[in-house]
Each structure stands twice: as structure tokens, then as C-alpha cells.
Design a protein around this motif. Structure first.
Motif, PDB file in Angstrom:
ATOM      1  N   GLY A 167     -68.782  66.682  11.633  1.00  0.00           N
ATOM      2  CA  GLY A 167     -69.045  65.568  10.893  1.00  0.00           C
ATOM      3  C   GLY A 167     -68.108  64.820  10.082  1.00  0.00           C
ATOM      4  O   GLY A 167     -66.876  65.540  10.039  1.00  0.00           O
ATOM      5  N   ILE A 168     -68.070  63.784   9.623  1.00  0.00           N
ATOM      6  CA  ILE A 168     -67.228  62.731   9.101  1.00  0.00           C
ATOM      7  C   ILE A 168     -67.121  62.933   7.655  1.00  0.00           C
ATOM      8  O   ILE A 168     -68.241  62.997   6.988  1.00  0.00           O
ATOM      9  CB  ILE A 168     -67.046  61.352   9.183  1.00  0.00           C
ATOM     10  N   ILE A 169     -66.239  63.389   7.039  1.00  0.00           N
ATOM     11  CA  ILE A 169     -66.282  63.609   5.485  1.00  0.00           C
ATOM     12  C   ILE A 169     -65.422  62.363   4.919  1.00  0.00           C
ATOM     13  O   ILE A 169     -65.874  61.662   4.033  1.00  0.00           O
ATOM     14  CB  ILE A 169     -65.069  65.013   5.056  1.00  0.00           C
ATOM     15  N   GLU A 170     -64.504  61.776   5.497  1.00  0.00           N
ATOM     16  CA  GLU A 170     -63.681  60.515   4.913  1.00  0.00           C
ATOM     17  C   GLU A 170     -63.072  59.881   5.955  1.00  0.00           C
ATOM     18  O   GLU A 170     -62.453  60.557   6.898  1.00  0.00           O
ATOM     19  CB  GLU A 170     -62.772  61.298   4.110  1.00  0.00           C
ATOM     20  N   TYR A 171     -63.162  58.481   6.055  1.00  0.00           N
ATOM     21  CA  TYR A 171     -62.628  57.753   7.089  1.00  0.00           C
ATOM     22  C   TYR A 171     -62.047  56.364   6.293  1.00  0.00           C
ATOM     23  O   TYR A 171     -62.710  55.642   5.639  1.00  0.00           O
ATOM     24  CB  TYR A 171     -63.812  57.265   7.987  1.00  0.00           C
ATOM     25  N   THR A 172     -60.850  56.337   6.223  1.00  0.00           N
ATOM     26  CA  THR A 172     -60.153  55.168   5.760  1.00  0.00           C
ATOM     27  C   THR A 172     -58.995  54.839   6.985  1.00  0.00           C
ATOM     28  O   THR A 172     -59.095  55.398   7.899  1.00  0.00           O
ATOM     29  CB  THR A 172     -59.340  55.272   4.433  1.00  0.00           C
ATOM     30  N   CYS A 173     -58.126  53.486   6.719  1.00  0.00           N
ATOM     31  CA  CYS A 173     -57.320  53.117   7.627  1.00  0.00           C
ATOM     32  C   CYS A 173     -56.066  54.269   7.924  1.00  0.00           C
ATOM     33  O   CYS A 173     -55.680  54.402   9.019  1.00  0.00           O
ATOM     34  CB  CYS A 173     -56.758  51.760   7.458  1.00  0.00           C
ATOM     35  N   TYR A 215     -67.585  57.594  18.623  1.00  0.00           N
ATOM     36  CA  TYR A 215     -67.926  58.935  18.189  1.00  0.00           C
ATOM     37  C   TYR A 215     -69.387  59.338  18.727  1.00  0.00           C
ATOM     38  O   TYR A 215     -70.240  58.350  18.730  1.00  0.00           O
ATOM     39  CB  TYR A 215     -67.490  59.232  16.874  1.00  0.00           C
ATOM     40  N   ASN A 265     -72.489  59.868   9.676  1.00  0.00           N
ATOM     41  CA  ASN A 265     -72.798  61.210  10.199  1.00  0.00           C
ATOM     42  C   ASN A 265     -74.238  61.151  10.774  1.00  0.00           C
ATOM     43  O   ASN A 265     -74.644  61.884  11.927  1.00  0.00           O
ATOM     44  CB  ASN A 265     -72.702  62.412   9.294  1.00  0.00           C
ATOM     45  N   PHE A 310     -75.433  55.497  19.109  1.00  0.00           N
ATOM     46  CA  PHE A 310     -73.802  55.485  19.831  1.00  0.00           C
ATOM     47  C   PHE A 310     -73.459  54.287  18.794  1.00  0.00           C
ATOM     48  O   PHE A 310     -74.029  53.039  18.917  1.00  0.00           O
ATOM     49  CB  PHE A 310     -73.853  55.245  21.225  1.00  0.00           C
ATOM     50  N   ILE A 311     -72.291  54.677  18.439  1.00  0.00           N
ATOM     51  CA  ILE A 311     -71.356  53.614  17.551  1.00  0.00           C
ATOM     52  C   ILE A 311     -69.840  53.521  18.225  1.00  0.00           C
ATOM     53  O   ILE A 311     -69.560  54.679  18.522  1.00  0.00           O
ATOM     54  CB  ILE A 311     -71.349  54.112  16.088  1.00  0.00           C
ATOM     55  N   TYR A 331     -67.122  49.260   6.277  1.00  0.00           N
ATOM     56  CA  TYR A 331     -66.970  49.467   7.746  1.00  0.00           C
ATOM     57  C   TYR A 331     -67.647  48.410   8.440  1.00  0.00           C
ATOM     58  O   TYR A 331     -68.257  47.691   8.158  1.00  0.00           O
ATOM     59  CB  TYR A 331     -67.514  50.883   8.184  1.00  0.00           C
ATOM     60  N   LEU A 391     -58.313  53.723  14.078  1.00  0.00           N
ATOM     61  CA  LEU A 391     -59.662  53.147  14.352  1.00  0.00           C
ATOM     62  C   LEU A 391     -60.334  54.252  15.284  1.00  0.00           C
ATOM     63  O   LEU A 391     -59.890  54.920  16.098  1.00  0.00           O
ATOM     64  CB  LEU A 391     -59.351  51.900  15.509  1.00  0.00           C
ATOM     65  N   ILE A 392     -61.633  54.409  14.899  1.00  0.00           N
ATOM     66  CA  ILE A 392     -62.591  55.366  15.744  1.00  0.00           C
ATOM     67  C   ILE A 392     -63.078  54.284  16.785  1.00  0.00           C
ATOM     68  O   ILE A 392     -63.872  53.481  16.680  1.00  0.00           O
ATOM     69  CB  ILE A 392     -63.767  55.802  14.887  1.00  0.00           C
ATOM     70  N   LEU A 406     -65.391  51.778  15.624  1.00  0.00           N
ATOM     71  CA  LEU A 406     -65.438  51.634  14.126  1.00  0.00           C
ATOM     72  C   LEU A 406     -64.154  51.857  13.462  1.00  0.00           C
ATOM     73  O   LEU A 406     -63.119  52.164  13.922  1.00  0.00           O
ATOM     74  CB  LEU A 406     -66.073  53.061  13.813  1.00  0.00           C
ATOM     75  N   LEU A 407     -64.336  50.530  12.265  1.00  0.00           N
ATOM     76  CA  LEU A 407     -63.146  50.066  11.780  1.00  0.00           C
ATOM     77  C   LEU A 407     -63.396  49.876  10.261  1.00  0.00           C
ATOM     78  O   LEU A 407     -64.396  49.880   9.718  1.00  0.00           O
ATOM     79  CB  LEU A 407     -62.558  48.669  12.306  1.00  0.00           C
ATOM     80  N   TYR A 408     -62.257  50.646   9.530  1.00  0.00           N
ATOM     81  CA  TYR A 408     -62.204  50.747   7.907  1.00  0.00           C
ATOM     82  C   TYR A 408     -61.679  49.418   7.535  1.00  0.00           C
ATOM     83  O   TYR A 408     -60.443  48.852   7.890  1.00  0.00           O
ATOM     84  CB  TYR A 408     -61.680  51.917   7.563  1.00  0.00           C
ATOM     85  N   GLU A 446     -70.034  57.503   4.926  1.00  0.00           N
ATOM     86  CA  GLU A 446     -69.574  58.561   5.759  1.00  0.00           C
ATOM     87  C   GLU A 446     -70.864  59.338   5.993  1.00  0.00           C
ATOM     88  O   GLU A 446     -71.186  59.720   7.390  1.00  0.00           O
ATOM     89  CB  GLU A 446     -68.781  59.527   5.113  1.00  0.00           C
TER      90      GLU A 446
END
Lengths: 93, 422
Positions: free
Chosen positions: A45-51, A75, B27, B35-36, B46, A71-72, B39-41, B23
Motif C-alpha cells: 500500500g501507499i503510505i505517503e506520496y508527494t512530489c 497503480y 489504497n 484503476f487510477i 492530488y 508521478l504515479i 496520479l500527480l501530487y 493515501e
């Protein structure tokens, strides 16, 4: 003591039968192409996401990808593709 | 690439995600199989892309994670169709185009004949047209098997025919029997016949397989002289003529014959000189009608025209009934010229060689030639004679001759007595 022994037996079996380790241990696979693309498989899983930072939970540890303009691309439940400029990949216990 | 197309067809959204635990939201999406992508912060929120179907499943997740979703952009076919829903002519045009394409595909627009060596394409296509198979016929009216049989029965030398429809083309594959001409002669020519001389000749060699040879090697024969007779006389023990047996005379008779050659041409001649001026003109052909496009008229007094046809087709075998014809006119002028002696002699020589080659193609062997080429004053003259060895015998039905009266009677009597004995 029992857990350690069980782990040893398991690793012996995996080694001798040449079973795929990612399946048997549930280990994370990180495939990095150049400095701009990383494919993470078997994450939880994702815990944290920033640039600048993506922190992922995996079975045994946490994986942190640091960089710029991350950039993801996509996923799913067990696979994630990250693009951007990668500085470092850190494994936290 | 394929995923992009699929997303476009199904429609997708670009949305903004705001809230306390994004987040957790991400999850949960993964766990629910939503489906995504992309994805950009951004500073405090987001942004990502999600399919329309995925978006419809988001509500419980949004409620659970106390986040907020804002739609930023809508992409894809369903939204485009909705946006242009009032443009009736546009949709009508698409439908009309589809209908036209489908209608066109019901007809044959190209007939392709292959494998024919003796028969020309146009002859076969003309024959097909006489039998109601033409460009523009409906595919459903065609019966390929019947057409194959028709081709085979019409042309004796076509031993195998395959007719198939591919797209809007009718493909005809033929196999011709190359040995049919000689074979037919031997099969049908079993009637009693003689071989006579086709022209005046000196006999070079004669090999008889059947019949009575009447000439020997070295004999001089005239046109129409009997060479091999199909009537074989039968004598009895005392040397009297008893009967004739009429058979099919068969022999290889080679004779030495001569061909006269004469070729005279004036030294002065007119030659085409192309000026280098060219003009293109275009023409459209729809079905059998021609439409000249307004630009590019041919304004030259003297010109050669080269025509190129470009059939309009979709894909490999869907030929439309539209042909673009390009005509290139090249201007020339006539100039008076005079051959020099050498040029004239070379030209006469090449014409002479052409004549010899033509003879040799007919299967004759040239043994001697004496041709003089003279170029003087205003004309160039080549004249002489060429001696060749060639087959001279041609077939002629033999006159079945009656037996002399007394011998005939005898023969009949013997026949009768034979009959009584039996």
C-alpha cells in the motif's frame, strides 16, 4: 527460536527447489530503468506520496523513493509505475 | 496505446482529490480494483485520471475516507457524442458514409485474371461480359463454380480454372494447356491424308513414319507436289495390286527453300524531336462516365500523350468505381533529316537481322544468305535471298481411290467366301 527455525527450513526448501523467491517470501521487486522510471511489484500500500517522496509498505519493509516531480503513471493492487527524476531508493526496516 | 484507445472509447475523467487521508483513499481504490492513472501530487491535493465506471464506484470510499472529489475535465467518446448531440447532419453523414461503404462492398469492382498466356485478359473479360459477369455486378449474383465450368467449357485449352471473390475483386486463376495444339492435331487428324509440298523446295531430308514416301533426298519439288502418300498399295504374291490401305501419312520432311528479301527506304526522313514542353491534364472516371478536370488543357499542335490510371481503392482489394486518369502531353516537332551512308547501312542491317530473327522464330534454320546493302543518292536498298531449311510438308486429305474393276470384284468374292466359311 521456533520462528527462526521455521524460516531456515523454508529458505532451505526454496533454495533447493529453486522456487521463485518473490512468490515464496512475498518479496518486493523494484525494477529501475535509467533514473526516470521505476516499477514496484508486490507492494502492500501507499503510505505517503508527494512530489519528492513516495513511501510504500511492502511485506518485510518499507520502500521509499526520493526524487523530483514524481508521478504515479498507474497503480494497481500489486504493481505501481513511477516516473520522474529519481534520486535515491531507501529501504526502511 | 491500446489502453489509451479503450479509455477514449469508454470515456474517462480527470479529477481532484481533497481531504484528510488521501493515501487511504488511494489504497482503498487499489483494493477495490479501481484503476487510477497519471496520479500527480499538487500543493495540497492530488489529481488523477479515472474511468467513468471506476468513478461511479467511488462514492462509498469517499464517504469512508472523508475526502472530496472534484471533476476537472471530461474526456472520451461518450462525452464528445453528448456534446455534439445536436449536430444531426454530422451523425447523418457518418451513417450515410457507413451505408455507402457497405453498399459499395456488395459489388465487384475489379476483375483480375491471372495465369493466362495465350488468351489476353481483355478477351477473357469480354467473354465474361457476354455471359453477364461485368464490373459492377452484385456479388450475390455470382456463381463461382458455374463460372469456372463456363470458362473450362468455352476454352478447350484451359484445363483448370479457379474463380473466387476477395473483397470487391473477382480473382480468376487459369491454367492453360500449352501442348494442346499439337495434341489436338494427332488426336483429330487420324483420317487418311497425304503430305504435300507447301512451297517449291529441294528435299533436305525425309523420315517417314507412316505412308508411302514418293520423293528422295535431293529431289526438287514444286508447290503442291505429293511428298508422302497416305494410300499404301498392297500386292499379292504374284506382284498384282490387290488393295489399297488408306492411312494417315506421317513424316518429317525438311526442304531447302529460299526467301527473297527486299527493303528500300529513302535517306530523307522525318524525325520526332521532343521540345521538352510538358503538360499534365487530369480526368476522373466514375463508372463509365468521364469528367475532365478543368485545368491543364492540351494546347500543343503535335504531341504524344502518356496516360496513367490510378484506380481508387480501399485496402488491398476494395476497388471503388472511381479512377483518376493522369495524361501527360509531351510536345514534339517534326524535323527533316537525312541518314548518312553509315547510318543508312546500319539501319538496313538491323532490319535485315530482324527479318532473319523472325524467320528463326518460326523454327527454320538459315543456311545461306546473300544480301547486298547499297546506299547511294536518295535511297538505301537491301536486297537478296536467304536459303533456309524448314519443314515443307502440309497435310491434305487424300482422295480415296477406287480399285480397278477386276481386282475389286475378286476382292469382293474372297470376302463373300470368307463370310460363308464363317
Amino acid at each position: 527460536m521456533g520462528k527462526e527455525r521455521r524460516n531456515r527450513v523454508k529458505s532451505n526448501i526454496v533454495e533447493s527447489l529453486e522456487l521463485p523467491k518473490d512468490l515464496m517470501y512475498g518479496a518486493v521487486i523494484v525494477t529501475v530503468t535509467g533514473r526516470t522510471e521505476a516499477l514496484v511489484e508486490n507492494y502492500r500500500g501507499i503510505i505517503e506520496y508527494t512530489c519528492e517522496k513516495i513511501r510504500l509498505q511492502t511485506k518485510g519493509c518499507q520502500v521509499e523513493i526520493r526524487g523530483k516531480q514524481l508521478l504515479i503513471q498507474y497503480y494497481t493492487n500489486d504493481e505501481m509505475k513511477v516516473t520522474g527524476f529519481i534520486h535515491e531508493i531507501i529501504y526502511h526496516a | 496505446m491500446f489502453a489509451d484507445k479503450r479509455n477514449y472509447m469508454q470515456g474517462y475523467l480527470r479529477v481532484r482529490l481533497l481531504g484528510y487521508a488521501p493515501e487511504r483513499f488511494l489504497n482503498l481504490c487499489a483494493n477495490h480494483g479501481i484503476f487510477i492513472w497519471n496520479l500527480l501530487y499538487r500543493e495540497d491535493h492530488y489529481e488523477f485520471c479515472i474511468s467513468v465506471r471506476g468513478f461511479r464506484q467511488l462514492r462509498p470510499i469517499v464517504r469512508k475516507t472523508k475526502t472530496r472529489i472534484v471533476i476537472l475535465e471530461r474526456h472520451g467518446l461518450p462525452f464528445a457524442l453528448y456534446r455534439y448531440r445536436k449536430r444531426k447532419l454530422f451523425f447523418g453523414g457518418i451513417a450515410a458514409c457507413m451505408a455507402a461503404l457497405y453498399t459499395m462492398s456488395l459489388f465487384i469492382w475489379n476483375i483480375d485474371v491471372s495465369g493466362n498466356l495465350h488468351r489476353t485478359d481483355s478477351a477473357i473479360i469480354k467473354f465474361l461480359e457476354e455471359n453477364h459477369v461485368y464490373h459492377g455486378i452484385r456479388k450475390s449474383k455470382l456463381d463461382c463454380v458455374a463460372l469456372e465450368e463456363l470458362l473450362r467449357s468455352e476454352y478447350g485449352d484451359i484445363i483448370w480454372a479457379s474463380v473466387k471473390i476477395q473483397g470487391t475483386r473477382l480473382l480468376i486463376d487459369l491454367q492453360e494447356n500449352l501442348a494442346s495444339n499439337t495434341a489436338r492435331e494427332t488426336v483429330t487428324g487420324k483420317e487418311p491424308s497425304d503430305l504435300v509440298a507447301a512451297k517449291d523446295a529441294e528435299i533436305y531430308s525425309i523420315y517417314t513414319r507412316q505412308g508411302m514416301p514418293l520423293v528422295k533426298k535431293g529431289a526438287v519439288v514444286k508447290q503442291g507436289d505429293l511428298l508422302v502418300e497416305g494410300r499404301i498399295p498392297i500386292y499379292n504374291d504374284s506382284g498384282e495390286l490387290v488393295n489399297y490401305r488408306n492411312c494417315y501419312a506421317d513424316a518429317d520432311v525438311l526442304g531447302i527453300t529460299s526467301y527473297a528479301y527486299q527493303d528500300i527506304f529513302p535517306l530523307a526522313y522525318e524525325d520526332k524531336v521532343f521540345t521538352g514542353e510538358e503538360k499534365n491534364s487530369y480526368e476522373l472516371r466514375l463508372f463509365q462516365k468521364r469528367f475532365r478536370l478543368p485545368f491543364g488543357e492540351n494546347a500543343f499542335a503535335l504531341s504524344d500523350t502518356f496516360t496513367t490510371e490510378l484506380p481508387v481503392r480501399l485496402g488491398e482489394s476494395f476497388y471503388l468505381p472511381l479512377v483518376l486518369v493522369k495524361e501527360v502531353s509531351k510536345e514534339y516537332r517534326m524535323e527533316e533529316k537525312i541518314y548518312t551512308k553509315k547510318e543508312a547501312e546500319a539501319l538496313a542491317e538491323s532490319k535485315w537481322k530482324e527479318f532473319c530473327e523472325k524467320l528463326e522464330q518460326k523454327g527454320v534454320q538459315i543456311i545461306e544468305n546473300n544480301v547486298m546493302i547499297v546506299a547511294d543518292g536518295k535511297i538505301c536498298m537491301a536486297s537478296g535471298e536467304v536459303k533456309v531449311i524448314e519443314p515443307v510438308g502440309i497435310r491434305q486429305d487424300s482422295a480415296v481411290t477406287e480399285l480397278p474393276a477386276d481386282t475389286k470384284k475378286e476382292g469382293q468374292e474372297t470376302n463373300e467366301s470368307d463370310g460363308n466359311d464363317n
